[in-house]
Design an enzyme around this catalytic site. Structure first.
Site, PDB file in Angstrom:
ATOM      1  N   TYR A   1      -4.270   1.781  -0.796  1.00  0.00           N
ATOM      2  CA  TYR A   1      -3.192   1.701   0.183  1.00  0.00           C
ATOM      3  C   TYR A   1      -3.741   1.453   1.587  1.00  0.00           C
ATOM      4  CZ  TYR A   1       0.793   3.185   3.041  1.00  0.00           C
ATOM      5  OH  TYR A   1       1.808   3.250   3.973  1.00  0.00           O
TER       6      TYR A   1
ATOM      7  N   LYS B   1      -3.147  -1.880   3.980  1.00  0.00           N
ATOM      8  CA  LYS B   1      -2.578  -1.807   5.317  1.00  0.00           C
ATOM      9  C   LYS B   1      -3.509  -2.442   6.354  1.00  0.00           C
ATOM     10  CE  LYS B   1       1.519   0.153   5.227  1.00  0.00           C
ATOM     11  NZ  LYS B   1       2.689  -0.516   5.825  1.00  0.00           N
TER      12      LYS B   1
ATOM     13  N   ALA C   1       7.484  -1.432   2.858  1.00  0.00           N
ATOM     14  CA  ALA C   1       6.162  -1.280   2.221  1.00  0.00           C
ATOM     15  C   ALA C   1       6.341  -0.633   0.858  1.00  0.00           C
ATOM     16  CB  ALA C   1       5.249  -0.418   3.090  1.00  0.00           C
TER      17      ALA C   1
END
Length: 290
Positions: A128, A132, A64
């Site tokens: 973020y 996700k 990631a």
């Protein structure tokens, strides 16, 4: 059972390589390590070639772009890695009869009422977390038998230090005073426990969303003081500071963290903070990082 670990050169990926030992084949992107294969998960053809050659039963994706503030300022670039990359892996995996385990985060929640169970409704407040959550959906859409593992506050032995605990140790040992958020709550979890939990879930062919987290729910500055107690460092150098005064680019969930009751009912428990830190202290000493 052969597993392919995408991002095995990273912190979580390295722990997974240890947990799966001879069953694992690992990849790297920017940080080569002996025995690992190069792979850019943004390249669908490259991913397909790798999966066809390795023929894994499972593909783990800890890879990631984890820098929350950088993601906030570079949403398109980070999306390529955090969303499109895992989606590509999931599509290729399904075409080759493999299942995917994708690592996610408590940042999919807004931090208003943590710690959160798997039944809680996600509501991310930064780029973020949005990425996700989007990746979770795409991985499960590719195959409902895939596995999502959400984690929080992962710490463990790594050098050079990047995770919170190892960075804290380095800075405190150099004599620094460190501002630590006083109002960010979470469930910090030892990386070796996460790897062992993954081993159990995969061996049992579990699917869907699982939270893997330690039982302690505490603010970041209290966690830092626990670190000081275990490693014999001066806790007065920890300066509890409200998040608003830290100047962080992206909003943080203040009461985040994860409940792992489903995992405990399954028969696995992560160590609490004190036990996890004691295990880390042994590992740090063994590796000569004292």
């Amino acid at each position: 059972m052969r597993v392919l670990i995408v991002g095995a050169s990273g912190f979580v990926g390295s722990a997974l390589m240890d947990a799966f030992a001879g069953q694992a084949i690992g990849t790297y992107f920017q940080h080569p390590k002996p025995g690992l294969l190069p792979l850019d998960i943004r390249d669908g053809q490259e991913v397909a070639k790798m999966v066809a050659e390795v023929r894994p039963a499972w593909i783990f994706v800890p890879a990631a772009q984890p820098h929350v503030d950088w993601c906030e300022d570079h949403p398109e670039e980070s999306r390529d890695v955090n969303v499109q990359g895992p989606a590509t892996v999931a599509r290729v995996a399904h075409a080759h009869g493999a299942r995917v385990l994708f690592f996610s985060t408590d940042y999919v929640f807004d931090g208003a009422a943590g710690p959160y169970s798997e039944r809680a409704e996600p509501s991310p407040i930064n780029v973020y977390g949005e990425q996700k959550l989007a990746a979770e959906g795409l991985v499960l859409a590719a195959n409902p038998e895939n596995l999502i593992v959400r984690v929080c506050g992962v710490y463990g032995c790594e050098w050079p230090p990047k995770n919170f605990v190892m960075t804290l140790l380095k800075r405190l040992r150099s004599g620094e005073e460190i501002r630590v958020p006083s109002d960010q709550w979470g469930t910090p979890t030892y990386v070796r426990d996460i790897a062992r939990a993954v081993r159990c879930l995969v061996d049992a062919a579990q699917a869907g969303v699982w939270h893997v987290a330690a039982p302690d729910f505490l603010p970041r500055h209290e966690f830092a003081r626990r670190v000081c107690a275990v490693f014999g460092l001066d806790p007065t150098r920890i300066q509890p500071t409200p998040t608003a005064a830290l100047g962080q680019r992206a909003r943080r969930p203040l009461r985040g963290g994860l409940q792992a009751r489903r995992l405990e009912e399954f028969g696995f428990s992560c160590r609490d903070v004190d036990a996890g830190l004691q295990a880390l202290a042994v590992e740090v000493q063994r590796q000569g990082l004292q």
